[in-house]
Design an enzyme around this catalytic site. Structure first.
Site, short mmCIF file in Angstrom:
data_model
loop_
_atom_site.label_atom_id
_atom_site.label_comp_id
_atom_site.label_asym_id
_atom_site.label_seq_id
_atom_site.Cartn_x
_atom_site.Cartn_y
_atom_site.Cartn_z
N ASP A 51 0.85 -1.20 0.00
CA ASP A 51 0.00 0.00 0.00
C ASP A 51 0.89 1.25 0.00
O ASP A 51 1.80 1.38 0.83
CB ASP A 51 -0.92 0.00 1.22
N SER A 92 -7.18 3.84 -1.11
CA SER A 92 -6.89 2.41 -1.13
C SER A 92 -8.14 1.57 -1.39
O SER A 92 -8.02 0.44 -1.87
CB SER A 92 -6.27 1.98 0.20
N THR A 145 -7.98 -2.21 1.94
CA THR A 145 -7.38 -3.09 0.93
C THR A 145 -7.89 -4.52 1.03
O THR A 145 -8.48 -5.02 0.06
CB THR A 145 -5.83 -3.02 1.01
N ASP A 269 2.24 2.70 3.29
CA ASP A 269 1.36 3.86 3.13
C ASP A 269 1.33 4.74 4.38
O ASP A 269 1.32 5.97 4.28
CB ASP A 269 -0.06 3.33 2.84
MG MG Z 1 -4.20 -0.80 2.62
ZN ZN Z 2 -3.15 5.97 2.47
#
Ligand code: MG
Ligand code: ZN
Length: 376
Positions: A51, A92, A145, A269
């Site tokens: 991510d 995401s 996700t 991320d």
């Molecule tokens: Mg994610």
């Molecule tokens: Zn993010």
């Protein structure tokens, strides 16, 4: 005047209609690159999502890791266009739904299209066709996700609804955080009991360490690594690589028509959002270790397609002048996501399908093509 307005409106409607027809024709006449490439169909797919993992995140991880990554073993590389239906910069949820469902949708959407219509995910389709399925993540299992692979909700924030959607699928093996969304719920359902009734063996971080568990391969398996979000790697999270390895061993031992496994390095991320290059790098290196473990299996197995990609880049991360291999000087343009092209790495039978530049939704079609879900 009224007549003129009416005519203008009529013209606008007609033009709009013509555009729609043209779009439909365009789709019908499209030749998909994957339909023209000869390949050996894989039995299994392992989709690995870092991510927020743009090229700079990979680069920084590589230099910090002695100028080496397992990712360098991939021979087939492509780029995807990550934008969402309503925003050039995806989140995401829309990013993962593009992979899982093959549709461009709005930011926040979980397994639904831009009209909030449920779309069957590739994990659900894999299960339907008799494949074993798995999810291993470093976020909660209900996070955007992984959720996009089994849930159908209009917004990613609906964690309890997303957890309940887990009851409608039979993910054979899952590891991730988010225990509280299963047991401390507004509707007072106990989803752990419901999972047990469905034949799962469920454990969690309170009862035992993941790395100490002996798993019954004849039962479905779930393990919660945290009440909410798991710790960063740098603060002691240590299940990810082993869980990825165990997932592969477990799923390949199931006497089913192959398996579909999604593994997510979720916190690359979060390092980007925090504009923290050390956070990005430690998460990136651990994700690459998981990639190494998966590749080791895939090389021996010979029937597994491994795809590594990201949903989007996070932070507008750059490595500035004055950096050395031992010590980078990081810079960030934002604490949000960015819209840069995203790399796709593929290994194993069917990897040829993933070269080129294409939409993020094409990854869904290429995976379906590889698994023989599209007959052409
Ligand atoms: Mg994610
Ligand atoms: Zn993010």
């Amino acid at each position: 005047m009224k007549k003129l307005l009416f005519l203008a409106l009529l013209f606008a409607v007609a033009a709009c209609h013509t555009k729609q027809v043209n779009d439909a024709n365009k789709l019908e006449n499209t030749i998909f690159p994957e339909d023209t490439i000869a390949f050996t169909p894989p039995k299994n797919i392992i989709l690995m999502i870092g991510d927020g993992m743009g090229l700079t995140q990979i680069t920084a991880g590589m230099y910090a890791n002695g100028n080496k990554l397992n990712l360098e073993q991939f021979k087939f590389i492509g780029l995807h266009k990550s934008y969402a239906s309503n925003d050039l910069v995806t989140d995401s949820a829309a990013g993962a739904t593009a992979f899982s469902c093959g549709v461009k949708t709005y930011n926040g959407a979980i397994g639904v299209d831009k009209d909030v219509k449920r779309i069957r995910t590739i994990l659900e389709e894999a299960e339907f066709t008799g494949m074993a399925t798995g999810l291993v993540v470093t976020s909660s299992i209900t996070h955007a996700t992984p959720a996009s692979f089994y849930a159908h909700q209009k917004d990613r924030s609906m964690m309890e609804e997303i957890a309940a959607d887990m009851m409608a699928v039979d993910v054979d093996f899952f590891v991730g955080g988010g225990l509280k969304y299963f047991i401390r719920r507004k509707d007072e359902r106990n989803l752990l009991s419901e999972l047990a009734n469905k034949g799962y063996v469920i454990s969690n971080f309170i009862d035992q360490e993941f790395n100490d568990i002996s798993i019954d391969f004849n039962k479905k398996f779930g393990y919660f690594t945290a009440n909410e979000e798991p710790l960063p790697k740098s603060q002691g999270r240590d299940y990810f690589v082993q869980a990825s390895q165990t997932a592969v061993t477990y799923l390949s031992s199931q006497q089913q028509k192959g398996f579909f496994l999604m593994i997510e390095g979720a916190q690359i991320d979060w390092g980007g959002h925090a504009n923290d290059s050390d956070y990005i790098i430690s998460e990136m290196i651990e994700f690459d270790e998981a990639i190494g473990a998966v590749l080791e299996f895939a090389k021996q197995d010979g029937e597994t397609l491994v795809i590594v990609t990201a949903d989007h880049e996070t932070g507008g991360f750059a490595i500035n002048p004055g950096s050395t291999i031992d010590s980078i000087i990081p810079a960030f343009t934002t604490d949000k996501h960015t819209a840069a092209l995203i790399p796709v790495f593929a290994f194993g039978p069917g990897a040829e399908l993933f070269t080129g530049i294409y939409e993020n939704t094409a990854i869904h079609r290429k995976m379906r093509k590889a698994l023989g879900f599209i007959k052409t």
